[in-house]
Structures are given as structure tokens and as C-alpha cells.
Write a protein that holds these residues in place. Structure first.
Motif, mmCIF file in Angstrom:
data_model
loop_
_atom_site.group_PDB
_atom_site.id
_atom_site.type_symbol
_atom_site.label_atom_id
_atom_site.label_comp_id
_atom_site.label_asym_id
_atom_site.label_seq_id
_atom_site.Cartn_x
_atom_site.Cartn_y
_atom_site.Cartn_z
ATOM 1 N N LYS A 2 -15.478 -6.093 -39.684
ATOM 2 C CA LYS A 2 -14.116 -6.425 -40.085
ATOM 3 C C LYS A 2 -13.109 -5.611 -39.281
ATOM 4 O O LYS A 2 -12.276 -4.876 -39.817
ATOM 5 N N GLU A 3 -13.219 -5.712 -37.966
ATOM 6 C CA GLU A 3 -12.313 -5.058 -37.036
ATOM 7 C C GLU A 3 -12.021 -6.022 -35.898
ATOM 8 O O GLU A 3 -12.681 -7.047 -35.736
ATOM 9 N N LYS A 4 -11.042 -5.672 -35.065
ATOM 10 C CA LYS A 4 -10.677 -6.512 -33.935
ATOM 11 C C LYS A 4 -11.836 -6.569 -32.942
ATOM 12 O O LYS A 4 -12.382 -5.539 -32.566
ATOM 13 N N ILE A 5 -12.197 -7.766 -32.516
ATOM 14 C CA ILE A 5 -13.288 -7.948 -31.570
ATOM 15 C C ILE A 5 -12.724 -8.205 -30.179
ATOM 16 O O ILE A 5 -11.782 -8.971 -30.007
ATOM 17 N N ALA A 189 -10.417 8.480 -25.013
ATOM 18 C CA ALA A 189 -10.875 9.221 -26.181
ATOM 19 C C ALA A 189 -9.970 8.953 -27.374
ATOM 20 O O ALA A 189 -8.739 8.947 -27.248
ATOM 21 N N GLY A 190 -10.576 8.688 -28.533
ATOM 22 C CA GLY A 190 -9.831 8.396 -29.746
ATOM 23 C C GLY A 190 -9.628 6.919 -30.010
ATOM 24 O O GLY A 190 -9.137 6.547 -31.090
ATOM 25 N N GLU A 191 -10.006 6.067 -29.052
ATOM 26 C CA GLU A 191 -9.848 4.621 -29.234
ATOM 27 C C GLU A 191 -11.192 3.982 -29.568
ATOM 28 O O GLU A 191 -12.256 4.590 -29.437
ATOM 29 N N ASN A 192 -11.124 2.713 -29.990
ATOM 30 C CA ASN A 192 -12.309 1.995 -30.459
ATOM 31 C C ASN A 192 -12.377 0.604 -29.851
ATOM 32 O O ASN A 192 -11.379 0.079 -29.357
ATOM 33 N N PHE A 193 -13.575 0.011 -29.943
ATOM 34 C CA PHE A 193 -13.794 -1.340 -29.421
ATOM 35 C C PHE A 193 -14.967 -1.937 -30.190
ATOM 36 O O PHE A 193 -15.900 -1.213 -30.572
ATOM 37 N N VAL A 194 -14.940 -3.241 -30.419
ATOM 38 C CA VAL A 194 -16.036 -3.927 -31.115
ATOM 39 C C VAL A 194 -16.586 -5.042 -30.243
ATOM 40 O O VAL A 194 -15.836 -5.839 -29.677
ATOM 41 N N PHE A 195 -17.926 -5.087 -30.138
ATOM 42 C CA PHE A 195 -18.633 -6.202 -29.509
ATOM 43 C C PHE A 195 -19.157 -7.118 -30.600
ATOM 44 O O PHE A 195 -19.740 -6.653 -31.581
ATOM 45 N N ALA A 196 -18.987 -8.402 -30.433
ATOM 46 C CA ALA A 196 -19.621 -9.361 -31.335
ATOM 47 C C ALA A 196 -21.106 -9.482 -30.971
ATOM 48 O O ALA A 196 -21.517 -9.156 -29.848
ATOM 49 N N LYS A 197 -21.905 -9.925 -31.911
ATOM 50 C CA LYS A 197 -23.318 -10.174 -31.633
ATOM 51 C C LYS A 197 -23.439 -11.157 -30.478
ATOM 52 O O LYS A 197 -22.824 -12.229 -30.484
ATOM 53 N N GLY A 198 -24.209 -10.787 -29.470
ATOM 54 C CA GLY A 198 -24.412 -11.667 -28.328
ATOM 55 C C GLY A 198 -23.290 -11.647 -27.311
ATOM 56 O O GLY A 198 -23.368 -12.354 -26.298
ATOM 57 N N GLY A 199 -22.244 -10.847 -27.539
ATOM 58 C CA GLY A 199 -21.121 -10.791 -26.612
ATOM 59 C C GLY A 199 -21.506 -10.085 -25.320
ATOM 60 O O GLY A 199 -21.987 -8.952 -25.336
#
Length: 218
Positions: A2-5, A189-199
Motif C-alpha cells: 500500500k505504497e506508491k509503485i 538516503a532517506g527515500e523509498n521505492f516499491v517494485f511490483a511483483k514481476g516488475g
């Protein structure tokens, strides 16, 4: 999750506290493990309770006090982490506000020996840089979740690949470039990132770079 992808974001920036309140947001769950973001306003308290699992805490901003039923008080600042004990009451409080991520860890799950329950540490300091190399350290894993930290010397990187589940990146030190679905994203540093499954994604370090990766599996 439930975060930005597929885009750079900041857990600290996106979860500002509300005056007089504590807020929790489940980011993901993987079997018996859950990943939750907490936002505590200044002078708020999550009462000490006994939990049948450990809590892996990663402070994104502010200052968090973790107190236990045996009288110990540990103060965590931005970038610091702690694994809480089981079978004794554990609570969290803050004087000036704090935002942190909590990963639940079963009592029987094995963690890397570099991490000691009840001791404050920084993920970025658990592994070094080495010239021309990428270093991996498994922090904790089971059949549904894997948490690993990595250091990249300048000029190193990972070729394009796809993960078997969703993944949350915590940039810990330096600067890296993430390629995701054909686009490049510079992360600090301090930032985030999300990968979707299979991305499809790759990682490159133009400068030295450290990150943590939390992978959830179905």
C-alpha cells in the motif's frame, strides 16, 4: 504493497503525524509477518504490552523512545533501528514526534548474528563498502519474507531482473539509480521505492550506495 509503485517517495514525508494522535498504516503482510508504518505526534505513547513476536523498528524521522517492563529505556534517532524482545511489556513514546516502520518477526525466526535483540544499530553500518564489489547481507528471512541490505561500490550494479514478490526499498547511504519498467529514478538516503511483483528493474551506483530491500512473497 500500500505504497506508491514505480516512483521515489519518502515514508517520513508521506506520513506526517496528527496532533495528539498515533497513526498506524499497514504497508504489507506476508504470512505471519506484517509491515506497518507508525506516525506518533509529540508527547504521545503506545502503551507497553506483551507481544508474542519481536518488532524490527526502523526510524524514518524524529526521536523514538522504546521502554520495557524491566525498566530499560532506549532512545532511537533518525536512521537507527532496534529489535524488541518478547515476553516482556514493550511500549513506544516520543516527546517531539517520530515516524517509523515496524516489521514483525516471529520468535523462532533466525536473524543475522550481527543484530542483537535490544541493542540500537544502524542498518547502513552493518556492512562495509569494498572496491569494485557489491556486498549482500541477509538480515532475516522465511518462506514469506526476506529482508536484505546491500552495499554498492561506485560503478557497480545489478542487471535487469524481476522479483517474485513485491519489494520495498530503503535507501540508506549515498545515491543510486533505479531503473524500473523503462524509466530511471535517482534515489538518495532517506527515500523509498516499491517494485511490483514481476516488475522489471535494475540498480546502478554512480556513487557509493547502500540500500535495504524488504521482499514479500505470496
Amino acid at each position: 504493497m500500500k505504497e506508491k509503485i514505480g516512483q521515489i517517495f519518502s515514508i517520513a514525508t508521506d506520513n506526517a503525524p496528527v496532533t495528539g494522535c498515533t497513526i498506524s498504516k499497514e504497508i504489507a503482510s506476508a504470512g505471519e509477518n506484517s509491515i506497518i508504518c507508525f506516525s506518533l505526534a509529540e508527547q504521545t505513547d503506545i502503551s507497553a504490552e506483551i507481544y508474542p513476536y519481536r518488532k524490527f523498528l526502523i526510524v524514518a524521522s524524529g526521536k523514538l523512545e522504546v521502554y520495557t517492563g524491566n525498566g530499560s529505556i532506549l532512545s532511537l534517532a533518525e536512521g537507527e533501528s532496534l529489535v524488541t524482545p518478547v515476553d516482556i511489556p514493550v511500549g513506544m513514546r516520543t516527546e517531539f514526534g517520530a515516524i517509523y516502520t515496524e516489521i514483525t518477526i516471529g520468535r523462532s525466526e533466525k536473524m543475522n548474528r550481527a543484530i542483537k535483540t535490544g541493542e540500537i544499530f544502524k542498518l547502513a553500518e552493518l556492512l562495509p563498502y569494498q572496491d569494485g564489489k557489491i556486498i549482500n547481507m541477509d538480515v532475516v528471512h522465511n518462506s514469506k519474507m526476506k529482508f536484505v541490505i546491500m552495499s554498492f561500490d561506485a560503478g557497480t550494479g545489478l542487471l535487469e531482473h524481476a522479483a517474485p514478490g513485491e519489494a520495498l526499498i530503503f535507501a540508506l547511504d549515498g545515491e543510486g539509480v533505479i531503473g524500473y519498467e523503462g524509466k530511471e529514478h535517482t534515489i538518495h538516503a532517506g527515500e523509498n521505492f516499491v517494485f511490483a511483483k514481476g516488475g522489471a528493474h535494475w540498480v546502478k551506483a554512480a556513487k557509493r550506495f547502500k540500500m535495504a530491500l524488504l521482499l514479500t512473497l505470496e
